[in-house]
Structure formats: structure tokens, C-alpha cells
Design a protein around this motif. Structure first.
Motif, PDB file in Angstrom:
ATOM      1  N   TYR A  41       0.799  -1.247   0.000  1.00 51.00           N
ATOM      2  CA  TYR A  41       0.000   0.000   0.000  1.00 51.00           C
ATOM      3  C   TYR A  41       0.827   1.289   0.000  1.00 51.00           C
ATOM      4  CZ  TYR A  41      -3.183   3.517   2.034  1.00 51.00           C
ATOM      5  OH  TYR A  41      -3.873   4.656   2.319  1.00 51.00           O
ATOM      6  N   GLU A  49       0.381   8.625  -6.973  1.00 49.41           N
ATOM      7  CA  GLU A  49       0.523  10.080  -7.026  1.00 49.41           C
ATOM      8  C   GLU A  49       1.407  10.521  -8.184  1.00 49.41           C
ATOM      9  OE1 GLU A  49       2.058  11.364  -3.311  1.00 49.41           O
ATOM     10  OE2 GLU A  49       0.091  11.949  -2.573  1.00 49.41           O
ATOM     11  N   ILE A  62      -6.478   3.117  -4.136  1.00 44.90           N
ATOM     12  CA  ILE A  62      -5.723   1.973  -3.632  1.00 44.90           C
ATOM     13  C   ILE A  62      -6.263   1.564  -2.276  1.00 44.90           C
ATOM     14  CG2 ILE A  62      -3.451   1.189  -2.906  1.00 44.90           C
ATOM     15  CD1 ILE A  62      -2.689   3.444  -5.214  1.00 44.90           C
ATOM     16  N   GLU A 251      12.504   3.688   9.734  1.00 51.00           N
ATOM     17  CA  GLU A 251      11.951   5.003  10.039  1.00 51.00           C
ATOM     18  C   GLU A 251      12.086   5.346  11.515  1.00 51.00           C
ATOM     19  OE1 GLU A 251      10.003   8.505   8.791  1.00 51.00           O
ATOM     20  OE2 GLU A 251      10.826   6.852   7.605  1.00 51.00           O
TER      21      GLU A 251
ATOM     22  N   ARG B 105      10.939  18.874 -10.762  1.00 49.62           N
ATOM     23  CA  ARG B 105      11.524  18.211  -9.603  1.00 49.62           C
ATOM     24  C   ARG B 105      13.038  18.466  -9.584  1.00 49.62           C
ATOM     25  NH1 ARG B 105       8.173  13.942  -7.592  1.00 49.62           N
ATOM     26  NH2 ARG B 105       7.208  13.724  -9.620  1.00 49.62           N
ATOM     27  N   TRP B 129       7.658  20.942  -5.987  1.00 44.58           N
ATOM     28  CA  TRP B 129       7.766  21.349  -7.392  1.00 44.58           C
ATOM     29  C   TRP B 129       6.412  21.696  -7.997  1.00 44.58           C
ATOM     30  CZ3 TRP B 129       5.325  18.373 -11.102  1.00 44.58           C
ATOM     31  CH2 TRP B 129       4.887  17.119 -10.686  1.00 44.58           C
ATOM     32  N   GLU B 130       5.350  21.098  -7.479  1.00 46.08           N
ATOM     33  CA  GLU B 130       4.038  21.387  -8.053  1.00 46.08           C
ATOM     34  C   GLU B 130       3.645  22.841  -7.822  1.00 46.08           C
ATOM     35  OE1 GLU B 130       0.933  18.485  -7.387  1.00 46.08           O
ATOM     36  OE2 GLU B 130       2.440  16.943  -7.109  1.00 46.08           O
ATOM     37  N   ASP B 195      -6.035  13.455   0.240  1.00 46.97           N
ATOM     38  CA  ASP B 195      -4.992  12.644   0.859  1.00 46.97           C
ATOM     39  C   ASP B 195      -3.743  12.660  -0.026  1.00 46.97           C
ATOM     40  OD1 ASP B 195      -3.706  10.978   2.553  1.00 46.97           O
ATOM     41  OD2 ASP B 195      -4.883   9.188   2.097  1.00 46.97           O
ATOM     42  N   ALA B 196      -2.582  12.518   0.600  1.00 47.51           N
ATOM     43  CA  ALA B 196      -1.338  12.433  -0.141  1.00 47.51           C
ATOM     44  C   ALA B 196      -0.390  11.570   0.658  1.00 47.51           C
ATOM     45  CB  ALA B 196      -0.747  13.821  -0.364  1.00 47.51           C
ATOM     46  N   THR B 197       0.645  11.070  -0.005  1.00 56.20           N
ATOM     47  CA  THR B 197       1.588  10.227   0.718  1.00 56.20           C
ATOM     48  C   THR B 197       2.608  11.069   1.469  1.00 56.20           C
ATOM     49  OG1 THR B 197       2.974  10.120  -1.206  1.00 56.20           O
ATOM     50  CG2 THR B 197       1.387   8.356  -0.927  1.00 56.20           C
ATOM     51  N   ASP B 198       2.727  12.342   1.081  1.00 55.36           N
ATOM     52  CA  ASP B 198       3.649  13.240   1.746  1.00 55.36           C
ATOM     53  C   ASP B 198       2.858  14.052   2.784  1.00 55.36           C
ATOM     54  OD1 ASP B 198       5.343  15.197   2.540  1.00 55.36           O
ATOM     55  OD2 ASP B 198       6.041  15.711   0.525  1.00 55.36           O
ATOM     56  N   PHE B 363      -6.708   4.567  -0.302  1.00 53.96           N
ATOM     57  CA  PHE B 363      -6.017   5.809  -0.597  1.00 53.96           C
ATOM     58  C   PHE B 363      -6.765   6.491  -1.721  1.00 53.96           C
ATOM     59  CE2 PHE B 363      -2.935   8.065  -3.287  1.00 53.96           C
ATOM     60  CZ  PHE B 363      -2.463   8.973  -2.372  1.00 53.96           C
ATOM     61  N   ILE B 364      -7.380   7.619  -1.435  1.00 55.99           N
ATOM     62  CA  ILE B 364      -8.119   8.340  -2.454  1.00 55.99           C
ATOM     63  C   ILE B 364      -7.657   9.785  -2.422  1.00 55.99           C
ATOM     64  CG2 ILE B 364     -10.414   9.130  -3.136  1.00 55.99           C
ATOM     65  CD1 ILE B 364     -11.186   6.281  -1.749  1.00 55.99           C
ATOM     66  N   ALA B 365      -6.925  10.189  -3.451  1.00 61.83           N
ATOM     67  CA  ALA B 365      -6.291  11.503  -3.426  1.00 61.83           C
ATOM     68  C   ALA B 365      -7.241  12.599  -3.888  1.00 61.83           C
ATOM     69  CB  ALA B 365      -5.042  11.494  -4.288  1.00 61.83           C
ATOM     70  N   ASP B 366      -8.108  12.287  -4.847  1.00 63.66           N
ATOM     71  CA  ASP B 366      -8.995  13.321  -5.377  1.00 63.66           C
ATOM     72  C   ASP B 366     -10.276  13.355  -4.550  1.00 63.66           C
ATOM     73  OD1 ASP B 366      -7.163  13.627  -7.517  1.00 63.66           O
ATOM     74  OD2 ASP B 366      -8.017  11.831  -8.432  1.00 63.66           O
ATOM     75  N   GLU B 388       0.475   5.200   9.080  1.00 61.77           N
ATOM     76  CA  GLU B 388       1.494   5.612   8.116  1.00 61.77           C
ATOM     77  C   GLU B 388       2.883   5.544   8.750  1.00 61.77           C
ATOM     78  OE1 GLU B 388       1.822   6.624   5.018  1.00 61.77           O
ATOM     79  OE2 GLU B 388      -0.264   6.498   4.372  1.00 61.77           O
ATOM     80  N   VAL B 389       3.868   5.238   7.914  1.00 63.61           N
ATOM     81  CA  VAL B 389       5.234   5.102   8.419  1.00 63.61           C
ATOM     82  C   VAL B 389       5.813   6.473   8.784  1.00 63.61           C
ATOM     83  CG1 VAL B 389       7.538   4.329   7.806  1.00 63.61           C
ATOM     84  CG2 VAL B 389       5.571   3.060   7.008  1.00 63.61           C
ATOM     85  N   ASP B 390       5.551   7.475   7.940  1.00 64.72           N
ATOM     86  CA  ASP B 390       6.172   8.787   8.093  1.00 64.72           C
ATOM     87  C   ASP B 390       5.759   9.466   9.398  1.00 64.72           C
ATOM     88  OD1 ASP B 390       6.957  11.502   7.733  1.00 64.72           O
ATOM     89  OD2 ASP B 390       7.141  11.048   5.596  1.00 64.72           O
ATOM     90  N   LYS B 391       6.760  10.002  10.122  1.00 61.58           N
ATOM     91  CA  LYS B 391       6.471  10.612  11.427  1.00 61.58           C
ATOM     92  C   LYS B 391       5.577  11.848  11.311  1.00 61.58           C
ATOM     93  CE  LYS B 391      10.452   9.617  14.252  1.00 61.58           C
ATOM     94  NZ  LYS B 391      11.772  10.201  14.402  1.00 61.58           N
TER      95      LYS B 391
END
Lengths: 346, 426
Positions: A41, A49, A62, A251, B105, B129-130, B195-198, B363-366, B388-391
Motif C-alpha cells: 500500500y 501520485e 488503492i 523510520e 523536480r 515542485w508542483e 490525501d497524499a503520501t507526503d 487511498f483516495i487523493a482526489d 502511516e510510516v512517516d512521522k
């Protein structure tokens, strides 16, 4: 006033009814739909993205259902109502493939996108365990050599280990991480025992059952799918051992460290080369019948492989790049969309 | 009153001595037990208030950071930057293609390294960059000279700037502070994005809109059906075994675990009717099934508590049954029905279990554009982010909880407002 109220209520009802009809006619879809493993995932979402920003198409949907649940949905049939891609943290099973074929999903493209490691870790304040798969098996199996397991401390398992009470936090039986833990670590540890090895040759099912039936709390504690929670628990209980995905270890290096298994630490190179026992392949399965019908599937797969290549952006997210020959095979499968032969599967 | 003497005969005729030691002890005991009970009650209130305050304070403390965003000023000198774009090209017909093909980028990475030294490209969010692209598309003339962009920082820099980062990031933040280019501002993208992964780019709007659409479907179905069902059962239904069975079933339905409704929805709405998975439509239908019994039960109680004299009076002056119901009973019962509705809707808003099964754990970004688009809901988004893994997602999770609580409080406030408006006293 109540006439007005009734009117609003009735029109709202009619509106809902309308939408019912609009919904059920949903014969086509302009968004890619992928389901499956919670391990794949995080990678699939990043690829989604990038795919959207590169092509201007909608971001794929997803879902994180676990590998087994994803396969179930993927194999349910062909058409917009069914997902296009299944993410898997293990290879498709023969039984799943047969189910797919029975439901008309005959052409499936298998692409290995990388490797994931299952790390065994402890708190940075922990006693610096150095384990082997055999130690883990002896500490966690419900029965060892036909007798109920009586080991209370790690020292009971292996005299070289500290006299610390056995306490392992692990994934629940529904997750792919659990399957991989059983297959990659417990079975290996079990096989190292000559008696069990003999049993494997005689009766494989009994061998697997014996090796992978775990003791309950306080020895093996299921932690739910949430690996962040486990990191927190380990930090609070420095004498405990945790089993989780490699990306979580990487991480959270400020809180946990990897435990060596048979002298090999869970590090990137050791997992990629297969030296570390807890490594498993990650796959995506593509429904060939949907290519050309649902827009963007081919581009999405290309983007996935671009990210998963050596030096690609998925490496930053914790994916371990597969060896060159596997990558070449995956690229070939993606370019030619060569379908999977069911006879190859177990 | 006439059988009073019969028992009086056995009563001791001497008056009670209120000052006897025995009596005083009894009175003291009674007062003590009353004080104890009062104290226990107060303790219960204080304990529950303390839990609530603790929860809110922890959430606010953790989540408030999620609404702000660390930004780093990045100067880009387009004369030396490696980008093959000029204003005329962008304004021409092939501008879209030129923008899509350009490597923004790489441009950001290059400019970061130029400005802040090697390794600085990792300080910027993966989606920075966007923003550069959007500004160039809006105003191509900046390509002719130098421009400074205020770009979102990567999540480890963001976390470090808010005071909980690793050693490397802390050093980077100290360096940036010395140069005076780092700033913290309100993160409007969090309230308007999907939603975003970042974590620097992730927003709650997609899930919030999904929740609102789902709730709209739930309300549109559960409220009228629930109210009509309770009106029929109370005002029209004959008292026989069938209505008893229906009553028992409704009470049981209200107590069924919500995950069962998810299984039902998967089998009926998705597999049988072929409705789109993950859509607010299916989510709303599922939650409507769950909310309806709550509304029916609350509605019946509210209707029952309307005094029969009001019905009799209305019938007496010649009103028809329908007039009695709609002119008198329903308006008087409405505050009670609304209370039941809000309890049901609040439960539906916080529900995740049945939605897991209809594909909303995704995961639904739009953000969804309509009822049949893929969507997720607020509690599901909280659940996804917590894993999520990211802190950087830790504070986003708490921030999302704050948004959920605000939505809930708004909903309750609306209900209280309507209830007070409709409330009639007699």
C-alpha cells in the motif's frame, strides 16, 4: 410549514433514489482500482501520485485489505466493478489462481516489484539480543518436540541468551507479515531441529502445524495491524522483542534497533541479497482484460517499475530493490504483458 | 382513611424522643449516607469531565501543529537553472505539454543545492515542485529573472522545526534559522487538499467531503423512513402479534454490531445491485440501515409522550387523522425525534467498521465529485494516517481528529438549535 417539510423529505428521498439508479449503471470507470496488501500500500500510493502528476489522469484508488482479501476481490470477476490490480506481499496461491480462472479472470500478469524485509527488533534500551530462527521457534511454538513449551526466559531456550522473560509482539494471524514470519523464520528455525526435519519428510502438514502453532500471551502477543503502536510498546518495554515490517525499523531508528538473526542484522544489503532470513517478495497482479478498457493501467505499471528500479524513489520509502535478474523479468512481463501460467504456482 | 385505626392499635403511643442517643445516631447515619452518595456522584462527574478534558487537551496539543506548515524560502535564478522553458512557449498552444514535460523536480533539487549546499534538496517536500509549476503556469514572466518561492519543507524538517526531530534535521533547521529563510504559517492545504503520501501535502478535505456526502445520504434515507415508520407504528398500527414482532425486531436491529451491516451492504448493495465500491452512496445506505432503528425507537418514544388530550381535542374539533398527526403530534414530537436522530447520526459519523467492508479503507487523493465517486470518510482517514510510516503523519492524525470533533460539535449544535426552535411547552 409542514407541507414544505414533507416536500423536502420526499424530494430528498427521490434524489437518493435517483442516485441509486445512476450508481448501479456504473459500467465504466476512469480510475484505476487496486486492492490488497497493506505492505505494498505505501508504495502503491506513492506510485499512484506520481502517475497522476505525470499523466494528468485521476489518482488511482488503492485499498488496503491484506493480500488474501485483495485476491478474493481481484478474482471475483472481470468488469468495472472489480479491481484491476491486486497488490500482494506473497506469491499468488494456486487455489487463488484457480478461483480467478473459474470467475473468468484468465489472463493475469505477475510483476515482482521488490522485496520487503520482516525485521525482528528491540528497543534501543534493550539487552542487545542476538537470535537465530531456531531460538524464536523454540521460544514461541506451542509445542516443542511433542511436549508443551515450558520455556519462560530466553535463557531456557538458549543458554547463551540473557535470562529475560520471553515477550514477543507480533502481527495478527490475518496479516501478510504473519504469514511471512511463519514461512521465513519459524519454519526455518523448526527445520534446524533434526527430529522436525524427519517429520517434514514424513508428514508435511503435521510438520507445518507443529512448527507454526504459537503460544499465546504473555509469550506471543498479537499487536494488530498497526506497526506504529508496536514501536511505542517496544520503547516502553525494553525487554520485549517485536516483529514488524523493515520500513518501520528504518523510520524509527531513534527508538528501536534490529536484532541479528543467525548473525545477520536486518539491513538493506543483507535483505536485498537474501542473506537475512526475513525477506519476502512483493508482487502486483494485473488483470489483462482491463488493459485498454480502464485508462492508464499500462502507464501505472510502467511508473511502478520506474519507482522500484535501482535508484528509484520507492527506495526512499523503504522498498528493497530486487536483484537484477528479477527486475529484468518484471520489466519483460510489464512490456509484453505476458500472462501467468497457473502451473508455476503452488 | 377509614382503615387507619386498625393498624394504629399496634403503634407505640409514646411520642418519638428525637433527642435520645439512639435516634441521634440514626440521624447522623442518615446524613452521612446522604453525604457519601453526594460525594460519589460528584466524583463520577469530575472523573468523566477529567477524562474528557485530558482527551481534548492531548488532542489539541498533538494536533495543533498539524494545522501549521514549515516553509522554506527558495530563490531560483532562472537564467542559470537547467530548465528549457520560456514565457512565449508556455503562452503558446503547446504550453500544457511543455509544462508537463519539464523537469520541475530536478529544478527544485538544483536550486536547493545551489542556495543551501549539497543535501539541501532533501529539505523540501516531495511535492514542492508542483507549487513552482503552478506559479510559473500562472505567471510565465518570472522565468525571465530571479524569483523566490516559499515552499513547504519535508516532513522531517517540519517535525524538527516543531521541536521533535532527529539530530540531522535539527542541525538543518538551525542552519536555516540562521539564514532567516524558514517560517511557519497556517497550512491551508490541509483544509482544502485530498490525501497524499507526503504529510506536507496531505489534506483532510477529501475525507471531510466524503463524510458530508455519506451523511447526506444517510440523513435523506434514515430520517424520513424512520419518522414515517414510528408514526405508523404509534398512530395507525393495530396492536397484534405482527406489530409486536416488528417492534422486537427494530429493538434488536438497533443493538446489532455495526460490522454486520457492512457485510450486509457488501452482499446486497455491491454484489447484488452492483453499486460502485468505496462510494459515499453505498456508505450512506449502509449507515442509514444502522441509523434507522435508533431514529424509530427515539421517534416512537417522543410520539408516545405527546399527551392523548391533544389528539382527542383535535379529533373533537373535527380534524382528520392525518391532520392530527401532521398539525399536532409531529410538531410536538419533533424535538424528541431530532434528539434521537442526532444520536444516530453522531454514531454514523464516527463509524468505521461497516465501511471497511465496502472498500472505504483506501487511498483516495482526489476529493469525491459526486455520490458514486470513490471516497473515504473522516474516521477512516484517521485510521489510515495512524498507520502511516512517516512521522509527519502523527500530528496530521491528531489534527484530523480535531476536524472530526469540530464537525460533530457543529452537527450537535445545529440539532440543539432546531430542537429549541420546535420545542413547545404547555
Amino acid at each position: 410549514m409542514f407541507k414544505k417539510f414533507a416536500l423536502v423529505a420526499v424530494s430528498a428521498l427521490a434524489l437518493a433514489g435517483c442516485n441509486d439508479q445512476a450508481g448501479s449503471s456504473g459500467a465504466s470507470r476512469d480510475v484505476i482500482s487496486a486492492v490488497g496488501s497493506s505492505t505494498v500500500y505505501p508504495f502503491a500510493t506513492v506510485v499512484g501520485e506520481r502517475f497522476a502528476s505525470a499523466t494528468g489522469m485521476k489518482t488511482p484508488k488503492i485499498e488496503s485489505t491484506g493480500t488474501g482479501g485483495g485476491m478474493e476481490r481481484f478474482c471475483a470477476g472481470v468488469g468495472a466493478a472489480h479491481p484491476d490490480i491486486a497488490n500482494a506481499s506473497r506469491r499468488m496461491k494456486k487455489s487463488e489462481f484457480d478461483k480467478c480462472v473459474a470467475n473468468g479472470v484468465k489472463d493475469i500478469v505477475e510483476i515482482q516489484v521488490g522485496i520487503d524485509g520482516i525485521a525482528v527488533g528491540e528497543s534501543i534500551d534493550g539487552p542487545k539480543f542476538a537470535l537465530t530462527p531456531q531460538d524464536l521457534y523454540k521460544a514461541l511454538a506451542a509445542e516443542v518436540e511433542g511436549k508443551p513449551n515450558t520455556a519462560k526466559t530466553w535463557q531456557d531456550v538458549n543458554p547463551a541468551l540473557p535470562a529475560v522473560a520471553i515477550s514477543v509482539y507480533g502481527p495478527p494471524s490475518t496479516s501478510g507479515t504473519y504469514d511471512a514470519f511463519k514461512e521465513l523464520i519459524l519454519l526455518k528455525g523448526c527445520e534446524a531441529d533434526p527430529k522436525m526435519k524427519a517429520m517434514k519428510d514424513a508428514d508435511k502438514d503435521a510438520f507445518e502445524k507443529n512448527c507454526t502453532t504459537l503460544r499465546g500471551a504473555p509469550y506471543y502477543v498479537e499487536q494488530g495491524e498497526n506497526d506504529n503502536l508496536m514501536i511505542g510498546k517496544l520503547a516502553k518495554n525494553p525487554n520485549s522483542v517485536g516483529i514488524f515490517g523493515y520500513s518501520y525499523l528504518e523510520e524509527n531508528l531513534s527508538k528501536v534497533r534490529g536484532i541479528t538473526l543467525g548473525g545477520v542484522a536486518p539491513e538493506y544489503d543483507a535483505i536485498a541479497s537474501g542473506k537475512y532470513p526475513g525477506a519476502r517478495p512483493l508482487f502486483i497482479y494485473v488483470k489483462k482484460a482491463h488493459i485498454g478498457v480502464i485508462p492508464g493501467i499500462k502507464e501505472y505499471v510502467t511508473e511502478f517499475l520506474k519507482g522500484a528500479a535501482d535508484g528509484g524513489y520507492l527506495k526512499e520509502k523503504g522498498l528493497i530493490v530486487s536483484p537484477a535478474d528479477v527486475t529484468a523479468k518484471a520489466n519483460a512481463a510489464a512490456n509484453g504483458m505476458t500472462t501467468l501460467d497457473g502451473a508455476e504456482l503452488k | 382513611m377509614n382503615n387507619e385505626p386498625a393498624s394504629d392499635r399496634f403503634v407505640d403511643p409514646t411520642p418519638t424522643d428525637w433527642n435520645s442517643a439512639e435516634m441521634q445516631a440514626r440521624i447522623r447515619k442518615r446524613y452521612a449516607s446522604e453525604r457519601r452518595f453526594k460525594f460519589l456522584g460528584l466524583t463520577a462527574v469530575v472523573a468523566s469531565a477529567a477524562f474528557l478534558a485530558f482527551l481534548l487537551l492531548v488532542m489539541l496539543g498533538n494536533g495543533i501543529g498539524g494545522f501549521s506548515q514549515t516553509r522554506i524560502a527558495l530563490p531560483i535564478d532562472f537564467e542559470t537553472a537547467p530548465i528549457g522553458l520560456d514565457p512565449d512557449l508556455i503562452r503558446s498552444g503547446s504550453g500544457e505539454a511543455a509544462l508537463a514535460g519539464a523537469d520541475f523536480r530536478g529544478l527544485v533539487d538544483y536550486a536547493a543545492t545551489e542556495a543551501y549546499g549539497p543535501g539541501a534538496d532533501a529539505w523540501f517536500s516531495g511535492g514542492a515542485w508542483e507549487i513552482v509549476r503552478a506559479r510559473i503556469a500562472a505567471d510565465p514572466d518570472i522565468l525571465l529573472g530571479k524569483a523566490t518561492f516559499d515552499l513547504p519543507a519535508a516532513s522531517d524538517i517540519d517535525v524538527a522545526n516543531k521541536g521533535d526531530g532527529g539530530a540531522v534535521s535539527e542541525r538543518a533547521v538551525a542552519d536555516l534559522e540562521r539564514r532567516g529563510v524558514i517560517s511557519k504559517s497556517f497550512n491551508s492545504a490541509f483544509l482544502t487538499g485530498g490525501d497524499a503520501t507526503d504529510p506536507a501535502l496531505a489534506g483532510i478535505w477529501g475525507a471531510l467531503k466524503g463524510s458530508l456526502l455519506t451523511m447526506a445520504v444517510t440523513l435523506a434515507l434514515a430520517f424520513p423512513i424512520g419518522v414515517l415508520a414510528s408514526l405508523y407504528l404509534e398512530e395507525y398500527a393495530p396492536q397484534n402479534r405482527w406489530t409486536d414482532i416488528i417492534e422486537v425486531s427494530i429493538n434488536n436491529l438497533a443493538a446489532v454490531p455495526s460490522i454486520i451491516f457492512g457485510l450486509l451492504a457488501l452482499a446486497v448493495f455491491i454484489n447484488f445491485f452492483g453499486m460502485p465500491t468505496s462510494s459515499p452512496l453505498v456508505g450512506g445506505l449502509t449507515l442509514a440501515l444502522m441509523t434507522m432503528p435508533v431514529i424509530v425507537i427515539a421517534g416512537r418514544n417522543a410520539i408516545k409522550s405527546v399527551p392523548p388530550s391533544i389528539r382527542d381535542a383535535a379529533l373533537g374539533v373535527g380534524a382528520s387523522r392525518v391532520q392530527v398527526v401532521f398539525h399536532h403530534v409531529l410538531p410536538l414530537a419533533l424535538p424528541g425525534i431530532l434528539t434521537g436522530t442526532i444520536i444516530g447520526m453522531a454514531r454514523a459519523l464516527g463509524e468505521t467498521a461497516p465501511l471497511l467492508l465496502i472498500g472505504m479503507r483506501a487511498f483516495i487523493a482526489d476529493p469525491p465529485a459526486g455520490l458514486s465517486d470513490a471516497a473515504t470518510v473522516l474516521p477512516m482517514q484517521i485510521f489510515l494516517w495512524s498507520d502511516e510510516v512517516d512521522k509527519g503523519f502523527v500530528e496530521k492524525t491528531s489534527a484530523a481528529i480535531i476536524v472530526l470533533l469540530v464537525v460533530l460539535l457543529t452537527m450537535n449544535a445545529l440539532a440543539v438549535y432546531f430542537r429549541n426552535r420546535f420545542e413547545k411547552r404547555w
